[in-house]
Design a protein around this motif. Structure first.
Motif, PDB file in Angstrom:
ATOM      1  N   VAL A  96       0.632  -1.238   0.057  1.00 49.93           N
ATOM      2  CA  VAL A  96       0.161  -0.004  -0.052  1.00 49.93           C
ATOM      3  C   VAL A  96       1.049   1.303   0.064  1.00 49.93           C
ATOM      4  CG1 VAL A  96      -1.516   1.288   1.125  1.00 49.93           C
ATOM      5  CG2 VAL A  96      -1.927  -1.223   1.215  1.00 49.93           C
ATOM      6  N   VAL A  97       0.722   2.146  -0.888  1.00 49.54           N
ATOM      7  CA  VAL A  97       1.485   3.314  -1.147  1.00 49.54           C
ATOM      8  C   VAL A  97       0.523   4.240  -0.107  1.00 49.54           C
ATOM      9  CG1 VAL A  97       2.522   5.062  -2.437  1.00 49.54           C
ATOM     10  CG2 VAL A  97       2.588   2.737  -3.298  1.00 49.54           C
ATOM     11  N   SER A  98       1.245   4.794   0.890  1.00 51.63           N
ATOM     12  CA  SER A  98       0.397   5.642   1.648  1.00 51.63           C
ATOM     13  C   SER A  98       0.948   7.287   1.084  1.00 51.63           C
ATOM     14  CB  SER A  98       0.448   5.653   3.145  1.00 51.63           C
ATOM     15  OG  SER A  98       0.174   6.631   3.837  1.00 51.63           O
ATOM     16  N   ALA A  99       0.137   7.898   0.602  1.00 51.39           N
ATOM     17  CA  ALA A  99       0.510   9.155  -0.069  1.00 51.39           C
ATOM     18  C   ALA A  99      -0.678  10.232  -0.103  1.00 51.39           C
ATOM     19  CB  ALA A  99       1.040   9.188  -1.381  1.00 51.39           C
ATOM     20  N   MET A 100      -1.696  10.161   0.933  1.00 51.56           N
ATOM     21  CA  MET A 100      -2.647  11.323   1.108  1.00 51.56           C
ATOM     22  C   MET A 100      -1.887  12.625   1.812  1.00 51.56           C
ATOM     23  SD  MET A 100      -6.250   9.610   2.343  1.00 51.56           S
ATOM     24  CE  MET A 100      -6.911   8.382   1.085  1.00 51.56           C
ATOM     25  N   VAL A 101      -2.269  13.688   1.681  1.00 53.30           N
ATOM     26  CA  VAL A 101      -1.809  14.696   2.574  1.00 53.30           C
ATOM     27  C   VAL A 101      -2.472  14.601   3.876  1.00 53.30           C
ATOM     28  CG1 VAL A 101      -3.091  16.574   1.327  1.00 53.30           C
ATOM     29  CG2 VAL A 101      -0.792  16.950   2.345  1.00 53.30           C
ATOM     30  N   GLY A 102      -1.916  14.882   5.156  1.00 54.36           N
ATOM     31  CA  GLY A 102      -2.365  15.250   6.262  1.00 54.36           C
ATOM     32  C   GLY A 102      -2.985  14.175   7.114  1.00 54.36           C
ATOM     33  N   ALA A 103      -3.369  14.457   8.140  1.00 51.57           N
ATOM     34  CA  ALA A 103      -3.858  13.552   9.130  1.00 51.57           C
ATOM     35  C   ALA A 103      -4.863  12.357   8.538  1.00 51.57           C
ATOM     36  CB  ALA A 103      -4.387  13.779  10.366  1.00 51.57           C
ATOM     37  N   VAL A 104      -5.568  12.758   7.494  1.00 51.72           N
ATOM     38  CA  VAL A 104      -6.546  12.233   7.054  1.00 51.72           C
ATOM     39  C   VAL A 104      -5.935  10.831   6.557  1.00 51.72           C
ATOM     40  CG1 VAL A 104      -6.264  13.161   4.461  1.00 51.72           C
ATOM     41  CG2 VAL A 104      -8.552  12.242   5.609  1.00 51.72           C
ATOM     42  N   GLY A 105      -4.773  10.732   6.212  1.00 54.60           N
ATOM     43  CA  GLY A 105      -4.112   9.346   5.735  1.00 54.60           C
ATOM     44  C   GLY A 105      -3.880   8.305   6.898  1.00 54.60           C
ATOM     45  N   LEU A 106      -4.046   8.706   8.158  1.00 58.93           N
ATOM     46  CA  LEU A 106      -3.838   7.865   9.090  1.00 58.93           C
ATOM     47  C   LEU A 106      -4.478   6.666   9.143  1.00 58.93           C
ATOM     48  CD1 LEU A 106      -2.658   6.912  11.988  1.00 58.93           C
ATOM     49  CD2 LEU A 106      -4.083   8.841  13.103  1.00 58.93           C
ATOM     50  N   GLU A 107      -6.031   6.717   8.965  1.00 59.18           N
ATOM     51  CA  GLU A 107      -6.726   5.730   9.194  1.00 59.18           C
ATOM     52  C   GLU A 107      -6.710   4.608   8.138  1.00 59.18           C
ATOM     53  OE1 GLU A 107     -10.469   8.074  10.101  1.00 59.18           O
ATOM     54  OE2 GLU A 107     -11.037   6.065  10.750  1.00 59.18           O
ATOM     55  N   THR A 109      -3.938   3.899   6.449  1.00 61.94           N
ATOM     56  CA  THR A 109      -2.524   3.504   6.393  1.00 61.94           C
ATOM     57  C   THR A 109      -2.515   2.616   7.707  1.00 61.94           C
ATOM     58  OG1 THR A 109      -1.616   5.640   5.936  1.00 61.94           O
ATOM     59  CG2 THR A 109      -0.245   4.047   6.920  1.00 61.94           C
ATOM     60  N   LEU A 110      -3.342   2.955   8.733  1.00 58.75           N
ATOM     61  CA  LEU A 110      -3.230   1.814   9.848  1.00 58.75           C
ATOM     62  C   LEU A 110      -4.059   0.734   9.547  1.00 58.75           C
ATOM     63  CD1 LEU A 110      -2.123   1.864  12.764  1.00 58.75           C
ATOM     64  CD2 LEU A 110      -4.016   3.142  13.608  1.00 58.75           C
ATOM     65  N   GLY A 116      -2.004  -6.582   7.784  1.00 57.76           N
ATOM     66  CA  GLY A 116      -0.896  -7.229   7.664  1.00 57.76           C
ATOM     67  C   GLY A 116      -0.275  -7.019   6.464  1.00 57.76           C
ATOM     68  N   LEU A 117      -0.366  -5.618   5.753  1.00 59.23           N
ATOM     69  CA  LEU A 117       0.069  -5.055   4.543  1.00 59.23           C
ATOM     70  C   LEU A 117       1.242  -4.285   4.743  1.00 59.23           C
ATOM     71  CD1 LEU A 117      -3.199  -4.657   2.774  1.00 59.23           C
ATOM     72  CD2 LEU A 117      -1.621  -6.428   1.942  1.00 59.23           C
ATOM     73  N   PRO A 118       2.556  -4.651   3.799  1.00 59.95           N
ATOM     74  CA  PRO A 118       3.315  -3.414   4.025  1.00 59.95           C
ATOM     75  C   PRO A 118       3.093  -2.130   3.461  1.00 59.95           C
ATOM     76  CG  PRO A 118       3.871  -5.031   2.361  1.00 59.95           C
ATOM     77  CD  PRO A 118       2.554  -5.679   3.247  1.00 59.95           C
ATOM     78  N   VAL A 119       3.807  -1.227   3.992  1.00 60.02           N
ATOM     79  CA  VAL A 119       3.214   0.260   3.577  1.00 60.02           C
ATOM     80  C   VAL A 119       4.474   0.993   2.907  1.00 60.02           C
ATOM     81  CG1 VAL A 119       2.467   2.330   4.186  1.00 60.02           C
ATOM     82  CG2 VAL A 119       1.369   0.433   5.223  1.00 60.02           C
ATOM     83  N   ALA A 120       4.552   1.517   1.781  1.00 65.91           N
ATOM     84  CA  ALA A 120       5.530   2.523   1.392  1.00 65.91           C
ATOM     85  C   ALA A 120       4.819   3.986   1.752  1.00 65.91           C
ATOM     86  CB  ALA A 120       5.553   2.559  -0.159  1.00 65.91           C
ATOM     87  N   LEU A 121       5.470   4.477   2.789  1.00 69.33           N
ATOM     88  CA  LEU A 121       4.940   5.913   3.422  1.00 69.33           C
ATOM     89  C   LEU A 121       5.519   7.027   2.944  1.00 69.33           C
ATOM     90  CD1 LEU A 121       2.976   6.293   5.926  1.00 69.33           C
ATOM     91  CD2 LEU A 121       5.230   6.913   7.096  1.00 69.33           C
ATOM     92  N   ALA A 122       4.911   7.760   2.295  1.00 70.77           N
ATOM     93  CA  ALA A 122       4.944   9.302   2.239  1.00 70.77           C
ATOM     94  C   ALA A 122       4.326  10.082   3.179  1.00 70.77           C
ATOM     95  CB  ALA A 122       4.670   9.618   0.790  1.00 70.77           C
ATOM     96  N   ASN A 123       3.095   9.735   3.653  1.00 71.76           N
ATOM     97  CA  ASN A 123       2.228  10.627   4.456  1.00 71.76           C
ATOM     98  C   ASN A 123       2.980  10.548   5.962  1.00 71.76           C
ATOM     99  OD1 ASN A 123      -0.506   9.839   6.457  1.00 71.76           O
ATOM    100  ND2 ASN A 123      -0.435  11.796   5.035  1.00 71.76           N
ATOM    101  N   LYS A 124       3.831  11.674   6.103  1.00 76.12           N
ATOM    102  CA  LYS A 124       4.520  11.876   7.210  1.00 76.12           C
ATOM    103  C   LYS A 124       3.624  12.071   8.377  1.00 76.12           C
ATOM    104  CE  LYS A 124       6.551  14.868   4.952  1.00 76.12           C
ATOM    105  NZ  LYS A 124       7.988  15.708   4.337  1.00 76.12           N
ATOM    106  N   GLU A 125       2.476  12.786   8.064  1.00 76.57           N
ATOM    107  CA  GLU A 125       1.531  13.221   9.140  1.00 76.57           C
ATOM    108  C   GLU A 125       1.014  11.957   9.996  1.00 76.57           C
ATOM    109  OE1 GLU A 125       1.393  14.172   5.881  1.00 76.57           O
ATOM    110  OE2 GLU A 125       1.297  16.262   5.738  1.00 76.57           O
ATOM    111  N   THR A 126       1.071  10.765   9.289  1.00 73.90           N
ATOM    112  CA  THR A 126       0.423   9.503  10.014  1.00 73.90           C
ATOM    113  C   THR A 126       1.520   9.222  11.307  1.00 73.90           C
ATOM    114  OG1 THR A 126      -0.801   8.529   8.211  1.00 73.90           O
ATOM    115  CG2 THR A 126       0.565   6.913   9.720  1.00 73.90           C
ATOM    116  N   LEU A 127       2.778   9.171  10.836  1.00 71.34           N
ATOM    117  CA  LEU A 127       3.885   8.949  11.948  1.00 71.34           C
ATOM    118  C   LEU A 127       3.821  10.172  12.975  1.00 71.34           C
ATOM    119  CD1 LEU A 127       6.787   7.016  10.261  1.00 71.34           C
ATOM    120  CD2 LEU A 127       4.933   6.048  11.610  1.00 71.34           C
ATOM    121  N   VAL A 128       3.864  11.112  12.573  1.00 73.03           N
ATOM    122  CA  VAL A 128       3.792  12.362  13.454  1.00 73.03           C
ATOM    123  C   VAL A 128       2.663  12.249  14.665  1.00 73.03           C
ATOM    124  CG1 VAL A 128       3.755  14.992  13.630  1.00 73.03           C
ATOM    125  CG2 VAL A 128       5.041  13.942  11.950  1.00 73.03           C
TER     126      VAL A 128
END
Ligand SMILES: NC(=O)c1ccc[n+]([C@@H]2O[C@H](COP(=O)([O-])OP(=O)(O)OC[C@H]3O[C@@H](n4cnc5c(N)ncnc54)[C@H](OP(=O)(O)O)[C@@H]3O)[C@@H](O)[C@H]2O)c1
Length: 392
Positions: A96-107, A109-110, A116-128
């Motif tokens: 899953v490529v996580s590339a929405m902008v903002g905290a809207v990407g959190l749900e 991505t989680l 159990g799917l690996p994530v290519a993470l661009a959406n830094k707000e998720t980790l913040v």
């Protein structure tokens, strides 16, 4: 063939990801796309990549997409947070490529990690916003989070084959943005049009403004600390205006490993998609002789207070980084609409953080509630003149 679901497919990272896919049709197939409102670009992507499932921001946008999408082999069209989650977990993707902008990407991505799917993470707000929750879920499910952010990709590459206990410090590089050399008086007059002109990178509007305030580096310091499991005080920042050295790792013996490349997001995206392999890309080679000079300096947190706020939020921990992120999202949106001055962006963030009593991070529901509180509080400050009172 790797099967990809791309969240935020119509954005800058989403489109660059699809450019990498188009360059390697024998490597990747697209199973799902999620976007916001840009139905024109999404319909074109559906025509070209034939996903089984797509999602947009809301039901009205889904109706518009139905008009534009091809009739033959039409994908299942979903909407809202539930639609994005379904694209992530049920379109048949194995990355899953996580590339929405903002905290809207959190749900979504989680949700991908929980499935159990690996994530290519661009959406830094998720980790913040929810770093420890996201990393705990990834550990529990044994899934990889592969960074797409060029700085974190550089560190990820430099750490390859190294022992974490041998790391002394991480160094993130920052271009310094378009106002690197501006004094405080000029910074007070910055317009959105000026801030949207990044010297080296072509990116979406929110991250471009974040780069101009250096809040982007604040988010990245937190992202690096979470992703690589180091205290934020072991993550330093160099201003490096050429954007050629994408970040560095300093080891206990004094050795420093860096990753270099032309500033083109297709490189870290392709690495995240094909890791641990590397794919050939038709991007111009790095010509160091033509670059000539690589320079480094320490950031000025008086002119760019956003960076210091990032360290403060990370040191406070718990829900504080989610508050920093949410207030920043509101302030950037107001600045882009011409309703907030450039230097009031970090002031809005600082005032919102000041009013928050942070708690340990416990659940997604708690993060979403804190996110809503901080957005409302920042909205009140921006619209109710609360900043003016603090300015004196
Ligand atoms: N751009 C870069 O070079 C770069 C580099 C490193 C990291 N990043 C990170 O990558 C992420 C994406 O950045 P970007 O520059 O690609 O942003 P962008 O160009 O603004 O694209 C954002 C994407 O998110 C979608 N979106 C926005 N709100 C949504 C919602 N409520 N529901 C569903 N989708 C929504 C947008 O859809 P619509 O456009 O269809 O409305 C678009 O597809 C950010 O977290 C950024 O910090 C970006």
């Amino acid at each position: 063939m790797k099967r990809l679901a791309i969240l935020g497919s119509t954005g800058s990272i989403g489109q660059s990801t699809l450019a990498v896919v188009a360059e390697h049709p024998d490597e990747f197939v697209v199973t799902g796309l999620a976007a916001g409102q840009n139905v024109k670009v999404l319909a074109e992507q559906i025509r070209q990549f034939r996903p089984a499932m797509v999602s947009v921001q809301n039901e009205a946008v889904a109706a518009q997409l139905r008009e534009l999408a091809p009739r033959e082999d039409a994908p299942k069209i979903l909407w809202g947070p539930a639609g994005a989650r379904e694209v992530a977990v049920a379109s048949g993707a194995d990355l899953v490529v996580s590339a929405m902008v903002g905290a809207v990407g959190l749900e979504p991505t989680l949700a991908a990690i929980d499935a159990g799917l690996p994530v290519a993470l661009a959406n830094k707000e998720t980790l913040v916003a929810a770093g420890s929750l996201v990393m705990a879920a990834a550990r529990e499910k044994g899934v990889a989070i592969i960074p797409v952010d060029s700085e974190h990709s550089a560190i990820f590459q430099a750490l390859h084959g190294q022992r974490r206990e041998d790391v002394r410090r991480l160094w993130l590089t920052a271009s310094g943005g378009p106002f690197r050399a501006w004094d405080l008086e000029r910074l007070g007059q910055v317009t959105a049009a000026q801030a949207l002109k990044h010297p080296n990178w072509s990116m979406g509007p929110k991250i471009t403004i974040d780069s101009a305030t250096m809040m982007n580096k604040a988010l990245e310091v937190i992202e690096a600390s979470v992703l690589f499991g180091l205290s934020v005080d072991k993550v330093g920042v160099y201003i490096h205006p050429q954007s050629i050295v994408h970040s560095l790792v300093e080891f206990v013996d004094g050795s420093v490993l860096a990753q270099l490349g032309v500033p083109d997001m297709r490189l870290p995206i392709a690495y995240a998609l094909s890791y641990p392999r590397r794919l050939p890309l038709n991007s111009p080679p790095l010509d160091l002789c033509q670059v000539g000079r690589l320079t480094f300096e320490i950031p000025d947190t008086e002119r760019f207070p956003g960076l210091a706020l990032g360290y403060a939020a990370a040191r406070a921990g718990g829900t504080m980084p989610a508050v920093l992120n949410a207030a920043n999202e509101m302030a950037v949106a107001a600045f882009l609409k011409g309703r907030l001055a450039f230097m009031d962006i970090p002031k809005t963030v600082a005032a919102t953080m000041d009013s928050h009593r942070h708690q340990p991070l416990e659940s997604l529901e708690q993060v979403l509630a804190v996110n809503r509180w901080a957005r409302d509080f920042a909205h009140g400050l921006i619209n109710g003149g609360g900043l003016g009172a603090r300015r004196g």
